[in-house]
Scaffold this active site. Sequence first.
Site, PDB file in Angstrom:
ATOM      1  N   THR A  27       2.147   9.660  -4.591  1.00 54.51           N
ATOM      2  CA  THR A  27       2.999   9.739  -5.787  1.00 54.51           C
ATOM      3  C   THR A  27       2.670  11.012  -6.562  1.00 54.51           C
ATOM      4  OG1 THR A  27       3.386   7.389  -5.927  1.00 54.51           O
ATOM      5  CG2 THR A  27       3.417   8.582  -8.005  1.00 54.51           C
ATOM      6  N   HIS A 176       7.166  -0.407   1.438  1.00 56.61           N
ATOM      7  CA  HIS A 176       5.919  -0.494   0.647  1.00 56.61           C
ATOM      8  C   HIS A 176       5.623  -1.970   0.389  1.00 56.61           C
ATOM      9  CE1 HIS A 176       2.583   0.509  -1.741  1.00 56.61           C
ATOM     10  NE2 HIS A 176       3.070   1.507  -2.445  1.00 56.61           N
ATOM     11  N   ASN A 179      -0.459  -2.536  -2.406  1.00 51.62           N
ATOM     12  CA  ASN A 179      -0.906  -2.026  -3.712  1.00 51.62           C
ATOM     13  C   ASN A 179      -0.364  -2.756  -4.937  1.00 51.62           C
ATOM     14  OD1 ASN A 179      -2.479  -0.236  -2.364  1.00 51.62           O
ATOM     15  ND2 ASN A 179      -1.165   1.545  -2.654  1.00 51.62           N
ATOM     16  N   TYR A 181       2.581  -4.018  -5.615  1.00 55.71           N
ATOM     17  CA  TYR A 181       3.996  -3.882  -5.991  1.00 55.71           C
ATOM     18  C   TYR A 181       4.768  -5.133  -5.568  1.00 55.71           C
ATOM     19  CZ  TYR A 181       2.359   0.701  -7.193  1.00 55.71           C
ATOM     20  OH  TYR A 181       1.640   1.716  -7.775  1.00 55.71           O
ATOM     21  N   ASN A 236      -3.629  -2.596  -9.102  1.00 59.57           N
ATOM     22  CA  ASN A 236      -2.540  -3.180  -9.892  1.00 59.57           C
ATOM     23  C   ASN A 236      -2.682  -4.685 -10.098  1.00 59.57           C
ATOM     24  OD1 ASN A 236      -1.132  -0.767 -10.505  1.00 59.57           O
ATOM     25  ND2 ASN A 236      -0.390  -0.705  -8.400  1.00 59.57           N
TER      26      ASN A 236
END
Length: 359
Positions: A27, A176, A179, A181, A236
Site C-alpha cells: 500500500t 485479499h 490482514n 480485512y 488490524n
Amino acid sequence: MTQNALFTSYTLGDITLANRIVMAPLTRNRAAKDCVPGPHAAEYYTQRASAGLLIAEATQISQQGQGYQDTPGIYSEAQIAGWRLVTDSVHAAGGKIILQIWHVGRVSHVDLQPGGLPPVAPSAIRAEAMVFVHNRFVPTSKPRALELAELPGIVSDFRKAAANAISAGFDGVEIHGANGYLLDQFVKDDANTRTDAYGGSIKNRARLMLEVAAAVADEIGAGRTGIRLSPVSPLNGTAASDPQAQFDYIVGELDKLGLAFIHVIEGSTAGPRDVTTFDYGALRQAFSNTYIANNGYDLKLATERVAADRADLFAFGRAFIANPDLVARLKSGAPLAEIDPETLYGGGAKGYTDYPTTA
Ligand code: 8OZ
C-alpha cells in the site's frame, strides 16, 4: 554448483514467470485523484518488472471497500484506464502483473465511506486499528453489521472487480483474504459473532471467502485466481480461536476450486514469523497448486525453503520498495538498500520511483 531454483522460471496456473521471486502487494497511497492509479504508478511497477510476478497493491472493489485515503480502486472506467497504463508498461518490459482486490470491511472511517455512513463488517464490533485519513493515522470508526441480503452484493463486487482487472490488462488477481480485512473478519471469530449461515462454525465463517473465491474463479478462470491468507497475524485486531482447524478447512475447499495459488503470510504481518505455532506445511499439503510464502524471507531462508520444497514462490514486500532490481541484487549478493519510512504512505515520486538500481 547447481543453479539456485529461485532464479529459474515457473508456471503459475496460466501465467509463466521468469523466476520465483514475487513482489508482495504494498500500500503506497498515491492514487490521489478519484482513486485512479497515480501518474508515477506505471514507472514504479515497471522499475520492478524483473520480479517473476508483481502483485499490485491492494485495490478496493467499491468505495465501501476503501479504508485509507488515496488507495486505488478498480470499479470505475477511469480506474480501469489508469491501471491499463501500468499493465501495458510492465508487459512491455517483460514482466507479469496481477491485481490484489480488496474490501477493508470495518478497517475504515466514516470520512471515506459513501454518504459518510459507518463502514460495514460481519458484526458491529470496532476494529482496534488505525487508518490513514486526512494525511494522518486515526482510529477506525464503529461499523454496522452487514445484512444477510447484502452479502450477494459483496460477492458480485469482487466478481466485477476481477473482470475489470482483466479488462485493465492484468494477468490475474489475488483476492485479499488476509490482514483483518472483510473476508478475514468473517473468518476470525473475534470479529464475527453472527448467528446466521455466515457465523458460528468454521464452515459458516469461511462461507463468504469461499463464495468470493468461487465467483472470481468462475469469472476469470481458476488458473488466474489466487488468494492471500494470514492465519495467525494479529494485524488490524482479528484472531481465530482455532486457526489451524479453520485454515486447514479453508485451504481444502480452495483446493477443490482449483485456484492457481495461495499466498500465505507466515506469522505476524511485517513482524515476527514465530508469533505462535502453526503448521504451514499442512496448508501446503492440502493444496495441489502453488504455495507462495511470505513474511521475513531473505535469500538464505528462501533458498533453503525452495530446496526443501516447502514453498514454490517467495514474496518480498518492503525489500522491493528500496530495491527495484531486487532479483539482480539477490542473485549477485549486492547489498540491499533500506526503506525511508517517511515516504511509505502518500506523497509523490520521492521514496516511490527514485530508489536507484545498482550500476
Ligand atoms: C499497510 C497500510 C495500509 C494497508 C495490508 C493493505 O496490510 C494492507 C495495508 C498495509 O494488507
